[in-house]
Design a protein around this motif. Structure first.
Motif, PDB file in Angstrom:
ATOM      1  N   TYR A  74      36.733  29.948  49.036  1.00  0.00           N
ATOM      2  CA  TYR A  74      35.984  31.093  48.530  1.00  0.00           C
ATOM      3  C   TYR A  74      36.202  32.323  49.399  1.00  0.00           C
ATOM      4  O   TYR A  74      36.782  32.259  50.470  1.00  0.00           O
ATOM      5  N   GLY A  75      35.746  33.454  48.886  1.00  0.00           N
ATOM      6  CA  GLY A  75      35.888  34.706  49.607  1.00  0.00           C
ATOM      7  C   GLY A  75      37.247  35.352  49.449  1.00  0.00           C
ATOM      8  O   GLY A  75      37.578  36.290  50.176  1.00  0.00           O
ATOM      9  N   VAL A  76      38.051  34.859  48.502  1.00  0.00           N
ATOM     10  CA  VAL A  76      39.402  35.404  48.345  1.00  0.00           C
ATOM     11  C   VAL A  76      39.598  36.113  47.016  1.00  0.00           C
ATOM     12  O   VAL A  76      40.558  36.869  46.855  1.00  0.00           O
ATOM     13  N   ALA A  78      37.295  37.866  43.469  1.00  0.00           N
ATOM     14  CA  ALA A  78      35.985  38.196  42.912  1.00  0.00           C
ATOM     15  C   ALA A  78      35.948  38.093  41.393  1.00  0.00           C
ATOM     16  O   ALA A  78      34.876  38.128  40.794  1.00  0.00           O
ATOM     17  N   VAL A  79      37.107  37.981  40.755  1.00  0.00           N
ATOM     18  CA  VAL A  79      37.169  37.963  39.292  1.00  0.00           C
ATOM     19  C   VAL A  79      38.110  36.855  38.849  1.00  0.00           C
ATOM     20  O   VAL A  79      38.881  36.301  39.642  1.00  0.00           O
ATOM     21  N   SER A  80      38.054  36.552  37.546  1.00  0.00           N
ATOM     22  CA  SER A  80      38.983  35.574  36.994  1.00  0.00           C
ATOM     23  C   SER A  80      40.407  36.107  37.101  1.00  0.00           C
ATOM     24  O   SER A  80      40.669  37.274  36.770  1.00  0.00           O
ATOM     25  N   PRO A  81      41.348  35.294  37.550  1.00  0.00           N
ATOM     26  CA  PRO A  81      42.708  35.776  37.759  1.00  0.00           C
ATOM     27  C   PRO A  81      43.506  35.853  36.457  1.00  0.00           C
ATOM     28  O   PRO A  81      43.150  35.215  35.467  1.00  0.00           O
ATOM     29  N   LEU A 384      40.766  28.420  37.751  1.00  0.00           N
ATOM     30  CA  LEU A 384      41.545  28.988  38.856  1.00  0.00           C
ATOM     31  C   LEU A 384      40.667  29.876  39.728  1.00  0.00           C
ATOM     32  O   LEU A 384      40.751  29.854  40.965  1.00  0.00           O
ATOM     33  N   GLY A 385      39.812  30.679  39.081  1.00  0.00           N
ATOM     34  CA  GLY A 385      38.913  31.531  39.852  1.00  0.00           C
ATOM     35  C   GLY A 385      37.966  30.718  40.710  1.00  0.00           C
ATOM     36  O   GLY A 385      37.665  31.087  41.855  1.00  0.00           O
ATOM     37  N   GLN A 390      44.542  32.944  42.779  1.00  0.00           N
ATOM     38  CA  GLN A 390      44.629  34.249  42.128  1.00  0.00           C
ATOM     39  C   GLN A 390      45.754  34.325  41.106  1.00  0.00           C
ATOM     40  O   GLN A 390      46.007  35.380  40.537  1.00  0.00           O
ATOM     41  N   SER A 391      46.409  33.193  40.846  1.00  0.00           N
ATOM     42  CA  SER A 391      47.441  33.100  39.811  1.00  0.00           C
ATOM     43  C   SER A 391      47.688  31.618  39.555  1.00  0.00           C
ATOM     44  O   SER A 391      47.321  30.767  40.383  1.00  0.00           O
ATOM     45  N   PRO A 392      48.337  31.260  38.451  1.00  0.00           N
ATOM     46  CA  PRO A 392      48.673  29.849  38.236  1.00  0.00           C
ATOM     47  C   PRO A 392      49.511  29.259  39.362  1.00  0.00           C
ATOM     48  O   PRO A 392      49.298  28.108  39.761  1.00  0.00           O
TER      49      PRO A 392
END
Length: 408
Positions: A74-76, A78-81, A384-385, A390-392
């Protein structure tokens, strides 16, 4: 945050209203499965839902996928990638595809083109099974940007039919050609047999009664006709009846591709090629030596034999051998975006679903596949989020707790 903003942050772009229309009734693929027997004839549901033997292989695929646990960071983010990916030089909206299926029109008449149109609209790969109910040319007309083709072995006359299918695929602009190697023999699916489905489609009185009890399915049948092996008709010497074409195709089709045959098709096909049904790292290595671009890890969804290892259990060892030398694809048991994430975390670049799309057709008819794609994409973004990817591609860096990991 107001309701509109909540909806927009939650929904796949461009398909908000359609998605919301059915979300309450079908929030996951399992709800399609629950509804399916109420919407289609019993034999159609058994065809789409069953596997080999007593469905043990299907259960093992699901159990092994459910057993893959991921430790989040966590902490990396803030939104769905974003979830778009590049596969074989083409950009797709997500690492989610529709797997090849034989006879989806048994489940919902006209299914092949419905699936193709949904994939084109969503920009995800659609793989037509060569024994599907639409021709190569028909699918190319409605899904030109996402069209992949799967082939079985037609060895008679030095693979005359197979090489002509390659010619037609090239002329139609097929993006990826897939050779299936995991069907050396056809096995019995007990629930299919018990429901009255054999080597041909010959409805008995019980099956006709089942059709009459499902008027929406029956109307689709009247519009689209009985399921048939559409791409095979032009080789059948003027035969037009459904069962005549089926008999012809099965007389020509047999066995699984041998490595020297795969090499010949690799030479004949100039575009990206995958081999589907790989379950052992040494087979993956052999495919790579022949110039194959994609290793498709699959146990045929548990539909050929129930004693095989679950696909997810062999994926890590194959990914370790393949590395970055080829694209790794995955299927067998995929029911959700979380399952897609699990496959990505263990080394695949994309995951394909088959049975879940058949459930969606059975439960919701023509609207089902588009709804399921949206569910997959939304679930994948959220999954993923939740793990901090932050990406597949970043899913592969996740810490995975995998209780059954086969060592070779």
């Amino acid at each position: 945050m107001d309701d509109d903003k909540i909806r927009q942050s939650f929904m796949p772009a461009g398909q908000t209203e359609n998605f919301l229309k059915h979300l309450r009734q079908f929030p996951t693929s399992s709800y399609f499965r629950r509804m399916a027997p109420r919407r289609v004839p019993r034999f159609a549901f058994e065809y789409c839902d069953t596997g080999a033997g007593d469905d043990v292989g299907i259960a093992h695929n699901w159990a092994s996928l459910d057993g893959v646990k991921i430790v989040p960071r966590y902490g990396v983010t803030a939104v769905s990638p974003p979830v778009d990916v590049e596969l074989f030089g083409t950009r797709y909206a997500a690492p989610i595809g529709i797997a090849p299926m034989g006879g989806p029109s048994m489940v919902w008449p006209g299914a092949d083109l419905i699936l193709a149109k949904a994939a084109q609209a969503a920009r995800v790969p659609y793989t037509l099974g060569v024994v599907g109910g639409a021709t190569i040319e028909q699918v190319a007309a409605v899904a030109p940007d996402v069209f992949w083709l799967q082939m079985y072995r037609f060895a008679r006359n030095d693979h005359k039919i197979g090489f002509d299918l390659v010619r037609r695929a090239a002329a139609a602009g097929v993006k990826v050609l897939t050779l299936t190697v995991d069907t050396p023999v056809r096995t019995i699916r007990s629930r299919e047999a018990y429901a009255g489905l054999g080597w041909e489609f010959k409805p008995d009185l019980r099956m006709f009664a089942e059709m009459l009890m499902r008027p929406r399915w029956l109307m689709a049948l009247l519009r689209n006709g009985y399921p048939r092996f559409a791409s095979m008709q032009e080789y059948a010497g003027g035969l037009t009846a459904t069962n005549d074409i089926i008999r012809f195709a099965r007389s020509e089709m047999g066995g699984a591709f041998l490595w020297d045959e795969i090499a010949r098709f690799r030479d004949a096909w100039k575009g990206p090629m995958t081999v589907k049904g790989i379950m052992h790292p040494e087979d993956a290595e052999k495919a790579l030596s022949l110039g194959i671009d994609g290793i498709w890890v699959s146990n045929h969804g548990g539909r050929q034999i129930e004693a095989l290892a679950p696909t997810i259990d062999v994926l890590p060892a194959i990914a370790e051998v393949v590395g970055t030398r080829a694209t790794i694809l995955f299927d067998s048991g995929v029911r959700s975006g979380q399952d897609v994430m699990r496959a990505l975390a263990l080394g695949a670049q994309a995951a394909f679903a088959g049975k879940a799309f058949l459930w969606s057709l059975a439960a919701l008819g023509e609207e089902g596949p588009a709804q399921l794609i949206d569910l997959f994409m939304n679930d994948l973004r959220g999954s993923l989020g939740q793990i901090g990817a932050q990406s597949p591609a970043e899913a592969r860096a996740a810490k995975v707790v995998h209780p059954t990991r086969i060592a070779f």
